[in-house]
Design a protein around this motif. Structure first.
Motif, PDB file in Angstrom:
ATOM      1  N   ILE A  95       0.834  -1.204   0.000  1.00 43.72           N
ATOM      2  CA  ILE A  95       0.000   0.000   0.000  1.00 43.72           C
ATOM      3  C   ILE A  95       0.869   1.255   0.000  1.00 43.72           C
ATOM      4  O   ILE A  95       0.610   2.220  -0.729  1.00 43.72           O
ATOM      5  N   SER A  96       1.922   1.234   0.823  1.00 45.25           N
ATOM      6  CA  SER A  96       2.818   2.386   0.898  1.00 45.25           C
ATOM      7  C   SER A  96       3.500   2.646  -0.445  1.00 45.25           C
ATOM      8  O   SER A  96       3.614   3.804  -0.881  1.00 45.25           O
ATOM      9  N   SER A  97       3.931   1.599  -1.108  1.00 44.45           N
ATOM     10  CA  SER A  97       4.593   1.757  -2.406  1.00 44.45           C
ATOM     11  C   SER A  97       3.643   2.332  -3.446  1.00 44.45           C
ATOM     12  O   SER A  97       4.030   3.182  -4.257  1.00 44.45           O
ATOM     13  N   MET A  98       2.392   1.888  -3.426  1.00 43.59           N
ATOM     14  CA  MET A  98       1.418   2.440  -4.354  1.00 43.59           C
ATOM     15  C   MET A  98       1.128   3.905  -4.039  1.00 43.59           C
ATOM     16  O   MET A  98       0.846   4.705  -4.937  1.00 43.59           O
ATOM     17  N   GLY A  99       1.216   4.266  -2.759  1.00 45.50           N
ATOM     18  CA  GLY A  99       1.033   5.660  -2.377  1.00 45.50           C
ATOM     19  C   GLY A  99       2.079   6.560  -3.008  1.00 45.50           C
ATOM     20  O   GLY A  99       1.785   7.700  -3.400  1.00 45.50           O
ATOM     21  N   ILE A 113      -6.533  16.577  -3.093  1.00 51.62           N
ATOM     22  CA  ILE A 113      -7.088  15.513  -2.254  1.00 51.62           C
ATOM     23  C   ILE A 113      -6.453  14.166  -2.585  1.00 51.62           C
ATOM     24  O   ILE A 113      -6.053  13.404  -1.688  1.00 51.62           O
ATOM     25  N   ILE A 114      -6.350  13.854  -3.893  1.00 49.50           N
ATOM     26  CA  ILE A 114      -5.747  12.578  -4.295  1.00 49.50           C
ATOM     27  C   ILE A 114      -4.269  12.558  -3.919  1.00 49.50           C
ATOM     28  O   ILE A 114      -3.753  11.542  -3.447  1.00 49.50           O
ATOM     29  N   HIS A 115      -3.586  13.674  -4.126  1.00 46.04           N
ATOM     30  CA  HIS A 115      -2.177  13.772  -3.762  1.00 46.04           C
ATOM     31  C   HIS A 115      -1.995  13.576  -2.257  1.00 46.04           C
ATOM     32  O   HIS A 115      -1.089  12.852  -1.820  1.00 46.04           O
ATOM     33  N   PHE A 116      -2.858  14.203  -1.480  1.00 48.63           N
ATOM     34  CA  PHE A 116      -2.784  14.075  -0.021  1.00 48.63           C
ATOM     35  C   PHE A 116      -3.035  12.631   0.407  1.00 48.63           C
ATOM     36  O   PHE A 116      -2.384  12.126   1.326  1.00 48.63           O
ATOM     37  N   LEU A 117      -3.972  11.954  -0.260  1.00 48.15           N
ATOM     38  CA  LEU A 117      -4.237  10.545   0.036  1.00 48.15           C
ATOM     39  C   LEU A 117      -2.997   9.704  -0.240  1.00 48.15           C
ATOM     40  O   LEU A 117      -2.629   8.833   0.560  1.00 48.15           O
ATOM     41  N   ALA A 119       0.112  10.718  -0.256  1.00 51.55           N
ATOM     42  CA  ALA A 119       1.129  11.044   0.747  1.00 51.55           C
ATOM     43  C   ALA A 119       0.821  10.352   2.068  1.00 51.55           C
ATOM     44  O   ALA A 119       1.729   9.868   2.753  1.00 51.55           O
ATOM     45  N   PHE A 120      -0.461  10.314   2.437  1.00 58.05           N
ATOM     46  CA  PHE A 120      -0.859   9.622   3.670  1.00 58.05           C
ATOM     47  C   PHE A 120      -0.487   8.144   3.612  1.00 58.05           C
ATOM     48  O   PHE A 120       0.073   7.589   4.558  1.00 58.05           O
ATOM     49  N   LEU A 121      -0.806   7.514   2.492  1.00 62.57           N
ATOM     50  CA  LEU A 121      -0.491   6.090   2.335  1.00 62.57           C
ATOM     51  C   LEU A 121       1.020   5.860   2.355  1.00 62.57           C
ATOM     52  O   LEU A 121       1.510   4.931   3.006  1.00 62.57           O
TER      53      LEU A 121
END
Length: 231
Positions: A95-99, A113-117, A119-121
């Protein structure tokens, strides 16, 4: 076998050199002004011409990260310990790598919003992944330093990510951006630490060298030498 050790070292090197190159380009063409406000990584890579380079760096780190996470999962599974924690680490790592890929594909200035998501992941799931890797670290005489180094990086990352949130919410944008840069540098260091463990993976069929043989080459002449397949 040092070939596999080059994988995490390559990610750390490409990521570190890449994002600082993006920073240098952003400063040189005037899209950010660090003397006025220190920029975040996302804002450095949000404008042309460095935008394309930033996207490629994120995509490359994503692919390398996926390979490293999968290889680490197989290595730990071969040891036959902490199966549930290992599976959890695999999921968090993927999940982190896909983030990372999401961060590079959707710029903060156009798809906030998508960018922030993404970065969160990448940040929170990545940090959780490395805490699990600290738990899964197997002590060995020839890499005794890996566990304390990993623990130090994880502790610093945890402090930085909390500081980044507090500073951002209190309007200290430059300080928050500096924490972000330090956090990402430590994440690259955490990936690089896998090199100490991956160098024990031997051969193209992904077999792990027996620790007794690694520490005592003469042990290879005894019947106790065994290679465990990572499958």
């Amino acid at each position: 076998m040092w070939l596999w050790a080059l994988l995490p070292l390559g990610l750390a090197a490409i990521g570190t050199v890449g994002i600082w190159t993006v920073f240098a380009l952003a400063v040189s063409n005037g899209t950010v002004n660090p003397t006025r406000q220190f920029p975040s990584i996302s804002h450095c890579g949000a404008y042309f011409p460095q935008r394309g380079l930033f996207s490629q760096i994120c995509s490359t780190c994503c692919v390398l990260g996926l390979c490293i996470v999968a290889l680490r999962f197989k290595q730990v599974r071969d040891q036959g310990v902490h199966r549930n924690a290992n599976v959890a680490g695999l999921v968090l790592g993927l999940i982190s790598s896909m983030g990372i890929s999401i961060v590079g594909s959707f710029q903060v200035t156009t798809f906030y919003i998508i960018h922030f998501l993404g970065a969160f992941l990448a940040f929170f799931m990545g940090l959780a992944y490395f805490w699990i890797q600290l738990f899964l670290t197997v002590p060995s005489p020839d890499r005794w330093w890996v566990e304390p180094a990993r623990a130090t990086c994880c502790l610093l990352c945890t402090g930085l990510i909390f500081a980044m949130g507090v500073l951002e919410n209190t309007g200290c944008r430059s300080a928050a951006a500096a924490c972000e840069w330090a956090f990402v540098m430590l994440l690259f260091c955490l990936f690089g630490l896998f090199a100490a463990e991956f160098r024990h993976i031997d051969g193209g069929d992904l077999t792990e060298q027996n620790p007794a043989v690694v520490n005592d080459p003469g042990a290879a002449e005894t019947p106790d030498y065994v290679s465990h397949e990572l499958s």
